[in-house]
Write a protein that holds these residues in place. Structure first.
Motif, PDB file in Angstrom:
ATOM      1  N   CYS A  21       0.832  -1.204   0.000  1.00  0.00           N
ATOM      2  CA  CYS A  21       0.000   0.000   0.000  1.00  0.00           C
ATOM      3  C   CYS A  21       0.871   1.259   0.000  1.00  0.00           C
ATOM      4  O   CYS A  21       1.950   1.296   0.583  1.00  0.00           O
ATOM      5  N   ARG A  22       0.342   2.306  -0.656  1.00  0.00           N
ATOM      6  CA  ARG A  22       1.014   3.597  -0.713  1.00  0.00           C
ATOM      7  C   ARG A  22       0.465   4.516   0.366  1.00  0.00           C
ATOM      8  O   ARG A  22      -0.745   4.543   0.617  1.00  0.00           O
ATOM      9  N   GLY A  25      -2.775   6.472  -0.145  1.00  0.00           N
ATOM     10  CA  GLY A  25      -3.226   5.955  -1.426  1.00  0.00           C
ATOM     11  C   GLY A  25      -4.734   5.956  -1.595  1.00  0.00           C
ATOM     12  O   GLY A  25      -5.497   5.947  -0.628  1.00  0.00           O
ATOM     13  N   THR A  26      -5.159   5.945  -2.848  1.00  0.00           N
ATOM     14  CA  THR A  26      -6.576   5.909  -3.179  1.00  0.00           C
ATOM     15  C   THR A  26      -7.098   4.482  -3.104  1.00  0.00           C
ATOM     16  O   THR A  26      -6.326   3.525  -2.941  1.00  0.00           O
ATOM     17  N   GLU A  29      -5.480   2.451  -5.766  1.00  0.00           N
ATOM     18  CA  GLU A  29      -4.077   2.122  -5.496  1.00  0.00           C
ATOM     19  C   GLU A  29      -3.915   1.095  -4.384  1.00  0.00           C
ATOM     20  O   GLU A  29      -3.104   0.168  -4.490  1.00  0.00           O
ATOM     21  N   ASN A  30      -4.682   1.236  -3.319  1.00  0.00           N
ATOM     22  CA  ASN A  30      -4.464   0.424  -2.118  1.00  0.00           C
ATOM     23  C   ASN A  30      -5.471  -0.686  -1.908  1.00  0.00           C
ATOM     24  O   ASN A  30      -5.268  -1.553  -1.052  1.00  0.00           O
ATOM     25  N   LYS A  84      -8.293   9.686   2.690  1.00  0.00           N
ATOM     26  CA  LYS A  84      -8.908   9.325   1.407  1.00  0.00           C
ATOM     27  C   LYS A  84     -10.178   8.486   1.620  1.00  0.00           C
ATOM     28  O   LYS A  84     -11.185   8.657   0.948  1.00  0.00           O
ATOM     29  N   ASP A 413      -7.834   5.666   6.290  1.00  0.00           N
ATOM     30  CA  ASP A 413      -7.122   5.394   5.046  1.00  0.00           C
ATOM     31  C   ASP A 413      -7.447   4.017   4.482  1.00  0.00           C
ATOM     32  O   ASP A 413      -7.845   3.107   5.199  1.00  0.00           O
ATOM     33  N   TRP A 415      -5.996   0.688   3.422  1.00  0.00           N
ATOM     34  CA  TRP A 415      -4.771   0.047   3.898  1.00  0.00           C
ATOM     35  C   TRP A 415      -4.996  -1.443   4.072  1.00  0.00           C
ATOM     36  O   TRP A 415      -6.137  -1.922   4.091  1.00  0.00           O
TER      37      TRP A 415
END
Length: 554
Positions: A21-22, A25-26, A29-30, A84, A413, A415
């Motif tokens: 995961c970033r 992140g969106t 993305e995650n 996010k 988030d 995650w």
């Protein structure tokens, strides 16, 4: 009587498989866990831990920056969303399921109803959040039943306070929070007039440390009355009816209980009124209150709450004992403070608000929580709660985005919690230490669940005769019928070889005859013979950061 053991799950994190995961992140993305991740096999594993109730946290739709407008869900301005993914305690529609956790967004309610059925089929009950004190700033229900008026829909915005209003207004003043009101958008977030913020901030300029993304609900309390706070409960405020209808809506979906967020910020009178109506139609439904003021405990229990957080008493004490800041013997005064309502107190060592035991901010090693779990789960008949990942020693030291590296698992988030991911979906990646800790948790919780001395038995605190070992060891008895449990929890990092004195009063109170008895240690399987004599010591060896549960048949 059945022991209640609650497993809190942050639903969108639980089933996520993305391991790289970033930060910040969106969703794209995650990734995100789904309700369908709780298949029959996963639910069986949860139940095998010793769980009776699953608290699915964050299932009601809340504010997020992810755009679901193509599904008819109103888009939220990112200025009033924390992270996010957004906080699950900034509800945007009390009648809707959060789209993040659905495989098919348009069938999200059906997926939730199926989850409730699967959980029940697995032999566990379902708890969800009820967030009564505040809503997201852009709350708007698109799923409310026909004929239901939305919160704030009929408010007179020219009045700061009215029992007919659902919100409090700063009439004539715009919302001017100490945050970036554009947050990357062309148009700034606008709210005129500003409404009071969820953490009882009644001005139009909440700070960044306030709950600025939420709006306080009005239950008929005028917090800014010229003569001080005043209550206006007759006639019944409009908010009372609307919020009670929401409880009834979810009860009709098969939900077995509600964990009521910040319950003490809502007047006791409302709870007495609402719980009575809900329990009249659903007698077995349970209410869990997040109440932190011990002076208010009994008022909320009398108002219909079944269980209350024991945070400022038992949790704080046990945490301090684990961290070496207090004596183990101090635990005695904590249960004594609530002895008359002991069955109503919910014990825990972790939840979404608190730091993980394994974090650098708590104990640095999840295994150090074992003696605390023994005390919490085995000492009384009241419920105990475990936070998903606790049983694997999750560290909570990720820096996920909006949630910094603070020892907690993020609620803001997108995650993946690797301990959960490995424990339920990729077990070959579990370490030996994680597997061993999970096994200890399972043994302790299943002892709490199945041993009649714990579920129905008498309790006897032995510390008043064992002060010499009270720095690091807490010891007590449980008894039912001819079964006696001698339990000792060792909060030290060293093995404790000690003698536990069984006082004469304990023998008389519990009906323990002086004799030689065989015993089995339920955690290790070891066997021994005990000569129990009033006011004499029983020799035991207690492992470091662990404990013993000697079962003796009298």
């Amino acid at each position: 009587m059945a022991k209640v053991i609650i497993y809190q799950i942050f639903t969108r994190l639980f089933g996520n498989r993305v391991e790289d995961c970033r930060k910040g992140g969106t969703l794209a993305e995650n990734g995100c866990g789904k309700m369908n991740d709780f298949d029959a096999a996963t639910l069986r594993r949860i139940k095998s831990l010793g769980i009776t109730h699953v608290w699915y946290t964050g299932v009601i739709r809340h504010a997020t920056v992810t755009d679901y407008s193509v599904h008819g869900i109103p888009r939220q301005h990112p200025a009033v969303v924390k992270g996010k993914a957004g906080s699950p305690y900034a509800i945007t529609d009390y009648y809707d399921i959060d789209p993040d956790i659905a495989v098919d967004v348009d069938k999200r309610m059906s997926e939730f109803e199926a989850l409730v059925k699967r959980t029940h089929k697995a032999g566990m009950k379902v708890i969800i959040d009820f967030v009564p004190n505040h809503v997201a700033r852009q709350y708007r229900s698109v799923c409310k039943p026909e004929g239901v008026r939305d919160l704030g829909e009929d408010d007179d915005r020219n009045m700061h306070f009215s029992t007919e209003n659902n919100f409090y207004y700063c009439w004539g003043q715009p919302f001017e929070a100490d945050i970036d009101l554009h947050c990357g958008e062309a148009e700034a977030y606008s709210e005129v007039p500003a409404r009071a913020t969820g953490n009882d901030c009644f001005g139009n300029r909440p700070g960044r440390n306030d709950w600025y993304e939420t709006v306080k609900l009005n239950y008929g309390v005028d917090y800014c009355d010229a003569g001080g706070r005043s209550e206006h409960f007759c006639p019944i405020p409009d908010t009372w009816n609307k919020m009670t209808d929401i409880l009834l809506f979810w009860a009709a979906k098969g939900v077995d209980g509600f964990r009521c967020d910040m319950a003490e910020m809502v007047p006791v009178a409302f709870w007495a009124w609402a719980t009575d109506k809900v329990k009249y139609r659903y007698p077995d439904i349970k209410f869990i209150g997040e109440v932190y003021n011990p002076e208010q405990y009994r008022s909320y229990i009398n108002a219909g709450f079944d269980w209350l957080y024991d945070k400022v008493g038992m949790y704080d004490c046990v945490r301090d004992v684990i961290c070496g800041r207090r004596r183990a013997g101090d635990i005695t005064s904590q249960w004594q403070a609530t002895d008359d309502i002991g069955g109503n107190m919910l014990y825990f060592l972790e939840n979404h608000d608190e730091q993980r035991i394994g974090s650098d901010f708590f104990a640095g090693d999840g295994r150090k929580g074992i003696p605390g779990l023994m005390v919490s789960a085995l000492m009384r008949q009241n419920p105990v709660m475990v936070y998903a990942g606790q049983e694997f020693g999750e560290h909570g030291m990720d820096e996920e985005g909006f949630s910094g590296r603070d020892g907690r698992t993020t609620i803001f988030d997108y995650w993946t919690v690797l301990a959960i991911n490995h424990g339920y979906f990729n077990r070959r990646k579990l370490t030996k230490e994680e597997k061993a800790l999970e096994q200890v948790y399972s043994k302790i919780l299943n002892i709490a669940l199945t041993e009649s001395a714990v579920t129905d038995g008498l309790f006897y605190d032995l510390m008043y005769r064992n002060e010499a070992i009270g720095d690091n060891v807490y010891t007590f008895l449980r008894k039912s019928g001819n079964e006696l449990l001698v339990i000792a929890a060792n909060f030290s990092g060293n093995v404790a070889d000690c003698g536990i004195v069984i006082p004469r009063h304990a023998c008389e109170f519990l009906g323990i005859g002086e004799s030689v008895h065989e015993g089995v240690e339920l955690l290790s399987g070891d066997k021994d013979v005990f000569n129990i004599v009033s006011d004499s010591a029983v020799s035991v060896s207690i492992p470091a950061n662990g404990g013993v549960v000697w079962k003796i048949i009298l």
